[in-house]
Design a protein around this motif. Structure first.
Motif, PDB file in Angstrom:
ATOM      1  N   PRO A 156      -0.759  -2.598   0.089  1.00 23.98           N
ATOM      2  CA  PRO A 156      -0.968  -2.047  -1.254  1.00 23.98           C
ATOM      3  C   PRO A 156      -0.262  -2.866  -2.323  1.00 23.98           C
ATOM      4  O   PRO A 156       0.606  -3.691  -2.022  1.00 23.98           O
ATOM      5  CB  PRO A 156      -0.345  -0.665  -1.150  1.00 23.98           C
ATOM      6  CG  PRO A 156       0.702  -0.819  -0.113  1.00 23.98           C
ATOM      7  CD  PRO A 156       0.178  -1.799   0.884  1.00 23.98           C
ATOM      8  N   ASP A 157      -0.650  -2.636  -3.558  1.00 25.66           N
ATOM      9  CA  ASP A 157      -0.013  -3.257  -4.700  1.00 25.66           C
ATOM     10  C   ASP A 157       1.448  -2.801  -4.769  1.00 25.66           C
ATOM     11  O   ASP A 157       1.806  -1.766  -4.221  1.00 25.66           O
ATOM     12  CB  ASP A 157      -0.758  -2.831  -5.960  1.00 25.66           C
ATOM     13  CG  ASP A 157      -0.405  -3.701  -7.131  1.00 25.66           C
ATOM     14  OD1 ASP A 157      -0.817  -4.875  -7.114  1.00 25.66           O
ATOM     15  OD2 ASP A 157       0.288  -3.221  -8.042  1.00 25.66           O
ATOM     16  N   ARG A 159       3.148  -1.464  -7.007  1.00 22.42           N
ATOM     17  CA  ARG A 159       3.431  -0.163  -7.621  1.00 22.42           C
ATOM     18  C   ARG A 159       3.056   1.007  -6.714  1.00 22.42           C
ATOM     19  O   ARG A 159       3.401   2.145  -6.976  1.00 22.42           O
ATOM     20  CB  ARG A 159       2.736  -0.067  -8.983  1.00 22.42           C
ATOM     21  CG  ARG A 159       3.635  -0.618 -10.091  1.00 22.42           C
ATOM     22  CD  ARG A 159       2.867  -1.176 -11.262  1.00 22.42           C
ATOM     23  NE  ARG A 159       2.322  -2.498 -10.967  1.00 22.42           N
ATOM     24  CZ  ARG A 159       3.011  -3.632 -11.101  1.00 22.42           C
ATOM     25  NH1 ARG A 159       4.236  -3.612 -11.543  1.00 22.42           N
ATOM     26  NH2 ARG A 159       2.468  -4.795 -10.806  1.00 22.42           N
ATOM     27  N   ASP A 160       2.335   0.705  -5.611  1.00 27.89           N
ATOM     28  CA  ASP A 160       2.038   1.750  -4.628  1.00 27.89           C
ATOM     29  C   ASP A 160       2.671   1.396  -3.291  1.00 27.89           C
ATOM     30  O   ASP A 160       2.083   1.591  -2.235  1.00 27.89           O
ATOM     31  CB  ASP A 160       0.524   1.895  -4.425  1.00 27.89           C
ATOM     32  CG  ASP A 160      -0.224   1.945  -5.738  1.00 27.89           C
ATOM     33  OD1 ASP A 160       0.204   2.721  -6.595  1.00 27.89           O
ATOM     34  OD2 ASP A 160      -1.210   1.204  -5.903  1.00 27.89           O
ATOM     35  N   SER A 161       3.883   0.809  -3.331  1.00 27.15           N
ATOM     36  CA  SER A 161       4.529   0.351  -2.106  1.00 27.15           C
ATOM     37  C   SER A 161       4.591   1.455  -1.060  1.00 27.15           C
ATOM     38  O   SER A 161       4.782   2.627  -1.384  1.00 27.15           O
ATOM     39  CB  SER A 161       5.964  -0.077  -2.396  1.00 27.15           C
ATOM     40  OG  SER A 161       5.985  -1.124  -3.297  1.00 27.15           O
ATOM     41  N   ASN A 171       4.723  -4.007   0.738  1.00 31.45           N
ATOM     42  CA  ASN A 171       3.604  -4.137  -0.196  1.00 31.45           C
ATOM     43  C   ASN A 171       3.106  -5.572  -0.155  1.00 31.45           C
ATOM     44  O   ASN A 171       3.573  -6.358   0.680  1.00 31.45           O
ATOM     45  CB  ASN A 171       4.039  -3.742  -1.614  1.00 31.45           C
ATOM     46  CG  ASN A 171       5.228  -4.549  -2.074  1.00 31.45           C
ATOM     47  OD1 ASN A 171       5.242  -5.766  -1.936  1.00 31.45           O
ATOM     48  ND2 ASN A 171       6.242  -3.884  -2.597  1.00 31.45           N
TER      49      ASN A 171
END
Lengths: 397, 336
Positions: A156-157, A159-161, A171
């Motif tokens: 994930p990106d 910010r969505d670790s 991430n």
């Protein structure tokens, strides 16, 4: 009693240019002279061309400020304060890191797959066979790009670790781990670790002697584990757990603090290990097949179970066949690590033969240094493996 | 090892190159100009699906071929990465390097190159995702930035963040393709390169509208063609090819009105088209050298508009690249 022939019956002395010894020496001298002339010609031509084009030469660039950043540095490095020479060491250490860990992984994976391919379990043998045929027949560069994109696309990106707990984050920027900070008193645990390792080795030697003397087997694994892990752990707890962690913190853009494992590193390590393991698996399979079936049957008839048979009878004999080709696989892995350049991992070729060469324009010097470094790494690896090989070699008693 | 062998091959070429530096003769004998080009940058150097190359730098190589060989099509384009481009020129693999290359002092001296002028005044910028809500490069403290290796960009980036006391995580790639792909996949917060290239690269990400180019220009990037040290005649030809394209625009000579210019009585135009003086011969070419450039390629303004300007998908304003007579800084010495 004299066996001398009369002088007239002796063969006539050979004319010197027909003497094979003289001839072979003459040929070799001539060959050396030609090679030396070619090398001299190439070198002097290069120097002349560089001088005429007024291209800088020499090694003066080594101490100049580099001015560029590197994403993974095992030693202190900064773009403003470090030299090209420092950048070289950073790149070299990154190469050695990925090659060293890659060799360990590839060996473990390769042995597991090689042995699996010979397993009597049909499914296991077929899966191992497919692995080998698939992996070793696809170009490594393609595989590296695949792994790199697999890492980047599936994670994930930032910010969505994914938070794994214990302050560990995952991430597409990498794996973020807490950094241990050793406090006063941690030395005790370190000493205990060394004592534990020494004790483990001593216990193994004792257990082996005891087995040779009495035939009784000692619980080597458990005792070793207790010494190497249990002893330092106990010391650590007794001395009041003198250790704290610096946890990764989410910043505006990146996670800061803690330690970081780059996705480029993971992709390269994974790609190299998986690829080389396929070749090692075949080497291992060949080695095991080279051990006569009678050895296994003899072991079984002595009452040994399949596990110990493999470990004590088959593998030690197979190693004699395995080690020489295994050495070349290790060398291949090290040299293949230069494909790092394709996926942005800052290895020696990327940093030194890439950016440094481009910034300084001194291709001859930079490429010569790089070739020398790979040569030295390869020769040292061969040397170590040859020492190991001679220790494993068949000794007649 | 592929890159390594490329470099090694180039290196052997350096070693084996003969003492002769007669580039003009070599190009004429070969009947073909070897042009070091970008190969993956829209507006500057990029082959299309039919293998036809277009771009500002490509046009420049075509202009040299028109002047020297009287055929703008006689160019062999050698696509080069930023990292390998100088070695390729040094070793003689290409006759001229027209690959959006920044003119710097070290490249002009110790790398053994001669820059022949500036065909695009550029500066370095940043591209970020809109969703980050960043309005200025000064807000990028702590960001990860993807960058192409072997560029002045790589160095300016470290300078800029250092000078503004900001933290930076650089991720370096050998090609701009890889760098943009990694940026698009979220590996970096920002992608940095020359502003002109940012407009081209933005068209290549999955959803161009989700990305913005920040207003800061953090460096001077005078992009220009370069040749090897040691061949003054060739240096002059390449240099004056660029000046001829600019002079043509200044004199209002274009592909459309070339026939009228040939009949002109204006002495400046007469010198340009070769009806007066022998300026072509002085270069080692023929009288109509400049006419061939305009006829087959066009003047600087035409080439600009077609490749990067408002007539192209990039739609970049001319700005600094306007002629000095129109408020820009493009200024060519006169032909006389």
């Amino acid at each position: 009693m004299s066996t001398d022939l009369p002088a007239s019956a002796r063969p006539a002395p050979v004319i010197f240019y027909n003497d094979p010894r003289v001839r072979s020496i003459a040929y070799q001298v001539a060959l050396c002279a030609v090679v030396a002339f070619l090398v001299y010609g190439a070198a002097s031509n290069a120097i002349e061309n560089l001088a005429r084009a007024r291209i800088a030469s020499g090694f003066g660039f080594w101490d100049q400020i580099a001015g560029f950043d590197i994403s993974q540095t095992l030693i202190e490095y900064s773009s403003r304060g470090s030299t090209y020479g420092r950048a070289f060491w950073v790149g070299l250490l990154n190469t050695l890191l990925v090659a060293g860990i890659g060799i360990v992984f590839a060996t473990i994976l390769g042995f597991a797959i090689g042995i699996s391919r010979l397993s009597s379990n049909w499914l296991l043998a077929k899966v191992a066979g497919c692995y080998v045929e698939l992996i070793r027949n696809l170009p490594l560069l393609l595989q590296l790009l695949f792994w790199y994109n697999a890492v980047l696309k599936t994670l994930p990106d930032i910010r969505d670790s994914i938070s794994i707990g214990w302050g560990i984050f995952l991430n597409n920027r990498g794996l973020f781990l807490p950094t241990p900070i050793f406090k006063h008193g941690f030395g005790g645990a370190e000493i205990a670790l060394f004592v534990g390792i020494a004790g483990g080795v001593a216990y193994r030697i004792w257990a082996r002697r005891q087995q040779e003397r009495t035939g009784r087997q000692a619980p080597v694994l458990w005792v070793t584990l207790a010494l190497v892990i249990g002893l330092p752990l106990a010391t650590f707890i007794v001395s009041g757990a003198p250790l704290s962690f610096e946890f990764p913190q989410a910043g505006r853009f990146n996670i800061t603090g803690g330690s970081e494992v780059l996705p480029e590193f993971v992709a390269l390590l994974f790609g190299l290990s998986v690829y080389t393991a396929a070749f090692i698996a075949e080497v291992v399979r060949a080695g095991i097949l080279a051990v006569s079936r009678g050895q296994t049957e003899a072991a079984f008839s002595l009452g040994l179970r399949p596990g110990p048979t493999l470990r004590l009878i088959v593998v030690p004999q197979a190693m004699r066949v395995i080690i020489p080709p295994l050495t070349s696989q290790y060398l291949n892995l090290t040299k293949n690590s230069s494909l790092a350049v394709a996926i942005g991992y800052p290895d020696l070729v990327q940093v030194f033969t890439g950016t440094v060469l481009n910034q300084t324009g001194q291709a001859v010097e930079v490429v010569a240094i790089t070739m020398l470094v790979y040569l030295v790494i390869s020769l040292v690896t061969s040397l170590l493996m040859n020492v190991y090989n001679s220790r494993m070699a068949l000794r007649e008693r | 090892m592929k890159r390594f062998t490329t470099i090694l091959a180039l290196l052997l070429a350096v070693v084996a190159q003969s003492a002769s530096a007669q580039t003009l003769k070599a190009v004429k004998d070969r009947g073909m100009l070897n042009c070091g080009a970008n190969g993956s940058l829209a507006g500057f150097g990029l082959p299309d699906a039919q293998g036809k190359w277009t771009g500002l730098d490509v046009d420049f190589c075509r202009a040299i071929a028109a002047a020297v060989l009287n055929d703008a099509e006689k160019v062999k384009y050698v696509p080069l990465s930023a990292k390998d481009r100088f070695t390729a020129l040094q070793s003689g693999e290409v006759d001229v390097l027209a690959r959006n290359t920044t003119w710097t002092s070290s490249r002009d001296t110790s790398l053994g190159l001669n820059f022949t002028g500036v065909n695009y005044y550029d500066g370095q910028g940043f591209m970020v995702r809109k969703s980050l809500k960043v309005n200025s490069a000064l807000e990028l403290n702590g960001a990860s930035v993807c960058v192409q290796q072997g560029t002045t960009t790589e160095l300016n980036l470290a300078d800029y963040f250092g000078a503004n006391k900001m933290q930076l995580k650089t991720v370096t790639f050998a090609s701009s393709n890889e760098a943009v792909k990694a940026y698009d996949a979220g590996r970096c917060d920002a992608y940095t390169t020359d502003a002109s290239a940012l407009y081209a690269e933005r068209l290549r990400v999955a959803t161009p509208d989700d990305h913005i180019i920040l207003p800061e220009i953090i460096s001077k990037e005078p992009l220009g063609p370069a040749v090897r040290h040691g061949d003054d005649q060739w240096f002059d030809i390449v240099k004056w090819t660029l000046f001829a394209m600019m002079n043509a625009e200044e004199l209002n000579i274009s592909t459309k009105n070339l026939d009228e210019a040939l009949k002109s009585t204006n002495p400046e135009i007469k010198r340009f088209v070769g009806t007066e003086g022998n300026f072509g011969e002085q270069l080692g070419l023929t009288k109509e050298w400049a006419v061939r450039i305009v006829k087959q390629v066009g003047n600087y303004g035409e080439s600009f508009e077609r490749n990067v300007g408002l007539g192209s998908p990039l739609k970049i304003e001319r700005g600094l690249n306007k002629l000095w007579t129109k408020g820009g800084i493009q200024y060519a010495p006169p032909i006389r």
